[in-house]
Design an enzyme around this catalytic site. Structure first.
Site: not given
Ligand code: ADP
Length: 414
Positions: A7, A99, A189, A250, A395
């Site tokens: 990643n 990823r 996601h 956020r 993941e």
């Protein structure tokens, strides 16, 4: 096969090596050989390595770019000191899985990275200007450090949402904006939601088609996904990860006209407002204290600070709203599944979110909920027709398995 899962961010690189193949996938016998992270690439980088379940080693090294960081990781992987079994040279890495945040409308599943696929990832830079360029640097660095022959596979965060129907992904703005600029919901996601859906149906011994759940990825970034018949039919993140739930920094959903109001009243540019809504809002913006739910939970317990209480209330209220909406879209679901930092570890937040869903058949088992911290299991009481589960996300496992499957030419089933 030993698969290196990467990643790559703008100044960081996270990695794991996972031994997997079709037989191991069937037997659920994948093996995590090591993991680590390189942060602050570009200066004196901070490096963390961990072999198997051994202790974590932290050190620093001057690493000027992602290529240098990857080379440093490789030297550790192959060194006798690292204590990783079965890896003594670069050849013992049989594939690399990346990823990739954005695959736009081009990629609906994981893909072997060819020059054409690389061009596709480049074409999506417009959609993920902060992420895709770093991923491309990572792919190029692998070609250089591991040689051009090691197969690389792209696993897209957006791919799980290729199944969204048009009425879920289109915004009600002039249609030509979609045609001209591909302005639509993509969702993010996806790899995490896909993993917990897979794991849920394993736990409940269901087929994919029997899987009707709402998955809640509640971490620093947060998203909800409605999964019907094993396929995503709606998700809260949109064209960018900004939409939907309240997150660490956020704001999630707001009235879009607020942007104009802030511009006029505060004299800020659209770029500055974007930064404000992405980096200074959410839990941090409301509480004025922190984006970290642990800090907020401690503060609430110790001082009952009003703005901290509000931040947590707004966070949970929004999650409930999405659960309600998805229950309506799905004509009811079988379970709500919690994952990621907050979802896996915070029993009080889960309890707040689940409160009041008795009408939908959900009853929380307080004891089960309190006990499940970072582990897998059910949190609903016997007899609930809408169940609750906690499933720690993984993941990297999905990326490793997809990489092995793509390299071996097997279509991926989950
Ligand atoms: P990311 O989106 O960065 O991958 P994570 O999934 O690691 O995020 O989740 C990070 C969030 O999880 C942080 O807000 C952190 O405070 C929260 N978290 C972790 N453990 C707990 C806990 N025990 N209670 C409340 N929040 C927690």
């Amino acid at each position: 096969m030993n698969i290196l899962v990467l990643n790559v961010g703008s100044s960081s690189l996270k990695f794991q090596v996972i031994a997997t193949d079709l037989d191991r996938i069937t037997r659920d016998a994948d093996e995590r050989l090591c993991r680590g992270e390189v942060e602050r690439v570009g200066g004196e980088a901070i490096v963390t390595f961990q072999a198997g379940n051994g202790s974590r080693h932290k050190s620093t090294a001057p690493l000027r770019d992602i290529g240098a960081a990857l080379d440093y990781v490789l030297q550790w992987l192959v060194s006798a000191d690292s204590g990783i079994p079965h890896i003594s040279s670069a050849k013992d890495i049989h594939g690399v899985g990346h990823r990739i945040v954005h695959g736009g409308e081009l990629f609906s599943e994981s893909a072997l990275i060819t020059d054409q696929v690389l061009k596709g990832i480049e074409d999506c830079i417009d959609l993920a200007p902060l992420h895709n360029p770093s991923h491309i640097k990572g792919i190029m660095a692998v070609r250089k450090v591991f040689g051009p022959d090691v197969p690389q596979v792209a696993v897209f965060d957006t791919a799980f949402y290729a199944s969204l129907p048009e009425h879920a992904y289109l915004y009600a703005i002039p249609y030509h904006l979609y045609q001209r600029h591909r302005i639509r919901r993509y969702g993010f996601h996806g790899t995490s939601h896909r993993y917990v859906a897979y794991r849920y149906r394993q736990l409940r011994k269901l087929t994919r088609e029997q899987t009707n759940i709402i998955t809640l990825h509640l971490g620093n970034g947060a998203s909800a996904t409605a999964i019907r018949g094993g396929k995503a039919i709606d998700t809260s993140m949109g064209m960018t990860p900004q939409e939907g739930l309240v997150m660490g920094t956020r704001c999630g959903d707001i009235d879009p006209s607020i942007v104009n109001v802030i511009a006029t009243k505060e004299g800020l540019s659209t770029h500055e407002i974007d930064t404000l809504l992405n980096s200074q809002s959410g839990l941090l913006g409301v509480s004025g204290l922190s984006n970290d739910m642990r800090v907020l939970s401690d503060e609430l317990r110790e001082h009952d600070d009003r703005r901290v209480r509000l931040a947590i209330e707004i966070f949970c209220w929004r999650v409930k709203k999405y659960i309600g909406a998805y229950l309506a879209h799905m004509s009811g679901a079988d379970a709500i599944v919690f994952t990621a930092g907050i979802g896996e570890n915070s029993a009080p937040i889960r309890a707040r979110i689940c409160a009041g869903f008795e009408w939908a058949g959900f009853r929380l088992d307080e004891q089960r909920n309190q006990k499940l911290i970072g582990t897998e299991g059910e949190i609903s009481a016997e007899g609930s027709t809408l169940r609750g589960y906690v499933i720690p996300t993984d993941e990297e496992l999905v990326i490793a398995r997809d990489t092995a499957r793509v390299i071996l030419g097997e279509p991926h089933p989950s």
